[in-house]
Design a protein around this motif. Sequence first.
Motif, PDB file in Angstrom:
ATOM      1  N   ALA A 163      38.230 -94.344   9.042  1.00 32.66           N
ATOM      2  CA  ALA A 163      38.196 -93.212   9.972  1.00 32.66           C
ATOM      3  C   ALA A 163      39.461 -93.121  10.800  1.00 32.66           C
ATOM      4  CB  ALA A 163      36.990 -93.328  10.902  1.00 32.66           C
ATOM      5  N   GLY A 164      40.072 -94.264  11.081  1.00 28.25           N
ATOM      6  CA  GLY A 164      41.255 -94.249  11.935  1.00 28.25           C
ATOM      7  C   GLY A 164      42.160 -95.449  11.704  1.00 28.25           C
ATOM      8  N   VAL A 165      43.433 -95.238  11.935  1.00 32.71           N
ATOM      9  CA  VAL A 165      44.445 -96.292  11.846  1.00 32.71           C
ATOM     10  C   VAL A 165      45.326 -96.179  13.085  1.00 32.71           C
ATOM     11  CG1 VAL A 165      46.414 -97.199  10.552  1.00 32.71           C
ATOM     12  CG2 VAL A 165      44.446 -96.241   9.320  1.00 32.71           C
ATOM     13  N   PHE A 166      45.708 -97.298  13.648  1.00 32.76           N
ATOM     14  CA  PHE A 166      46.636 -97.261  14.772  1.00 32.76           C
ATOM     15  C   PHE A 166      47.702 -98.317  14.588  1.00 32.76           C
ATOM     16  CE2 PHE A 166      43.494-100.363  15.807  1.00 32.76           C
ATOM     17  CZ  PHE A 166      44.044-101.272  16.699  1.00 32.76           C
ATOM     18  N   GLY A 167      48.870 -98.051  15.162  1.00 32.28           N
ATOM     19  CA  GLY A 167      50.014 -98.898  14.912  1.00 32.28           C
ATOM     20  C   GLY A 167      50.419 -99.760  16.090  1.00 32.28           C
ATOM     21  N   LYS A 168      51.498-100.456  15.886  1.00 32.79           N
ATOM     22  CA  LYS A 168      52.030-101.394  16.876  1.00 32.79           C
ATOM     23  C   LYS A 168      52.882-100.660  17.900  1.00 32.79           C
ATOM     24  CE  LYS A 168      54.905-105.630  16.964  1.00 32.79           C
ATOM     25  NZ  LYS A 168      53.921-106.552  17.554  1.00 32.79           N
ATOM     26  N   TRP A 186      36.457 -86.567  12.565  1.00 28.62           N
ATOM     27  CA  TRP A 186      36.525 -85.917  13.888  1.00 28.62           C
ATOM     28  C   TRP A 186      35.602 -84.704  13.959  1.00 28.62           C
ATOM     29  CZ3 TRP A 186      37.889 -80.950  15.209  1.00 28.62           C
ATOM     30  CH2 TRP A 186      38.037 -80.692  16.568  1.00 28.62           C
ATOM     31  N   ASP A 187      35.455 -83.974  12.859  1.00 32.76           N
ATOM     32  CA  ASP A 187      34.560 -82.826  12.842  1.00 32.76           C
ATOM     33  C   ASP A 187      33.147 -83.221  13.256  1.00 32.76           C
ATOM     34  OD1 ASP A 187      36.449 -80.956  12.071  1.00 32.76           O
ATOM     35  OD2 ASP A 187      36.099 -81.265   9.928  1.00 32.76           O
ATOM     36  N   ARG A 188      32.752 -84.436  12.931  1.00 31.86           N
ATOM     37  CA  ARG A 188      31.408 -84.917  13.265  1.00 31.86           C
ATOM     38  C   ARG A 188      31.383 -85.668  14.593  1.00 31.86           C
ATOM     39  NH1 ARG A 188      28.725 -88.148   8.490  1.00 31.86           N
ATOM     40  NH2 ARG A 188      26.959 -87.894   9.916  1.00 31.86           N
ATOM     41  N   TYR A 189      32.459 -86.391  14.875  1.00 30.89           N
ATOM     42  CA  TYR A 189      32.482 -87.248  16.065  1.00 30.89           C
ATOM     43  C   TYR A 189      33.765 -86.975  16.844  1.00 30.89           C
ATOM     44  CZ  TYR A 189      29.127 -89.577  13.026  1.00 30.89           C
ATOM     45  OH  TYR A 189      28.084 -89.846  12.182  1.00 30.89           O
ATOM     46  N   LYS A 190      33.674 -86.102  17.810  1.00 33.56           N
ATOM     47  CA  LYS A 190      34.841 -85.727  18.614  1.00 33.56           C
ATOM     48  C   LYS A 190      35.022 -86.693  19.777  1.00 33.56           C
ATOM     49  CE  LYS A 190      34.682 -80.839  17.360  1.00 33.56           C
ATOM     50  NZ  LYS A 190      33.849 -81.079  16.174  1.00 33.56           N
ATOM     51  N   MET A 223      32.545 -95.738  18.626  1.00 29.26           N
ATOM     52  CA  MET A 223      31.490 -94.862  18.137  1.00 29.26           C
ATOM     53  C   MET A 223      31.503 -94.753  16.617  1.00 29.26           C
ATOM     54  SD  MET A 223      30.764 -90.855  19.103  1.00 29.26           S
ATOM     55  CE  MET A 223      32.474 -90.396  18.764  1.00 29.26           C
ATOM     56  N   VAL A 224      32.678 -94.523  16.032  1.00 27.68           N
ATOM     57  CA  VAL A 224      32.738 -94.327  14.581  1.00 27.68           C
ATOM     58  C   VAL A 224      32.492 -95.643  13.837  1.00 27.68           C
ATOM     59  CG1 VAL A 224      34.209 -92.298  14.750  1.00 27.68           C
ATOM     60  CG2 VAL A 224      35.265 -94.559  14.461  1.00 27.68           C
ATOM     61  N   LYS A 225      32.858 -96.765  14.433  1.00 26.51           N
ATOM     62  CA  LYS A 225      32.558 -98.045  13.797  1.00 26.51           C
ATOM     63  C   LYS A 225      31.051 -98.294  13.767  1.00 26.51           C
ATOM     64  CE  LYS A 225      35.462-100.655  16.165  1.00 26.51           C
ATOM     65  NZ  LYS A 225      36.208-101.873  16.604  1.00 26.51           N
TER      66      LYS A 225
END
Length: 309
Positions: free
Chosen positions: A111-116, A158-162, A185-187
């Motif tokens: 659902a998501g990725v974040f960087g350093k 995101w369409d489901r979980y804003k 939430m998404v986890k």
Amino acid sequence: MTDISIIIRTKNEGKSILKTLEKISYQKINKTFEIIIVDSGSTDNTLEIAKKFTGRILKITSEKFTYPYALNFGTEHTNGELIVYLSAHCPPVNDYWLYHLTKHFFDPNVAGVFGKEIPIKGLNQVYEYSQLYEMFPSNGSTYVLFSCPNACIRKKVWDRYKFDERVPKKYPNVAVVEDQLWAQMVKQKGYKIIYEPKSIVYHSHKFSLKNLIRNYSGGYFSKEMSDNYSPILSENSFQKKIKMYIKKKINCFKYLVKNHYFKAILWDFPCSILFEVVLFYLGKRDREKEDESNNSFKNNPHNSKRLPN
């Protein structure tokens, strides 16, 4: 359809946004992307610079601005399958930042990725150590919090979980937590959140009392926030966390000495510890009051029918 939409929130970012937009334009990736600016009332040359790179400029009033609202508002106007969130003062370090940030989405469960995020050396000397060795390590082996200054999410998720726009009302003493709460939430819904240390941006704020309060407010003033959002501040294993805290501060002090940050040793470092201790005990007091209030509510027979089974 555009592959990637890059959303940049701005307000008076004229000193930094040019470098960020230039770095984006140099990205080496075989996907199409658009840049969308969400501006909340800039009065400097931010928008003049932005117009040289994109025609997608959205405006909201400063009165209406909150971090989750700006994210949702910008995302509503995107065309991409993947949505990248990047702070205007966070220029990518190299030309492969975007590739690394988006390469994991072949997995439909991501659902998501974040960087350093690495510090600009010398700008905030106390947090150089924290950013380099604690908050954003060079591998994903430690606990790292999802961070929207440098993140990418799948739009279908995101369409489901804003992002929860009630956050500023639910946690009025907390400056920014919308990204961590969304990730949590998404986890819980079964999706994956990935930390990608090869997707790197610069991110630093000058050391100031304002930024101290902003950084340390999260998780201190609410039991729900402490338990669910900030496990490091949770009352669970309190003695262990105190030992971890002391160890981190010792390591930070060694880092300051090694880099000859003498002003930080004499002023910034002790001030940061003082604020942490004061805000923690203020929060502990408020959490105890919150517990008393919740227990009183549960023990009231008039409320028994309203409690879940």
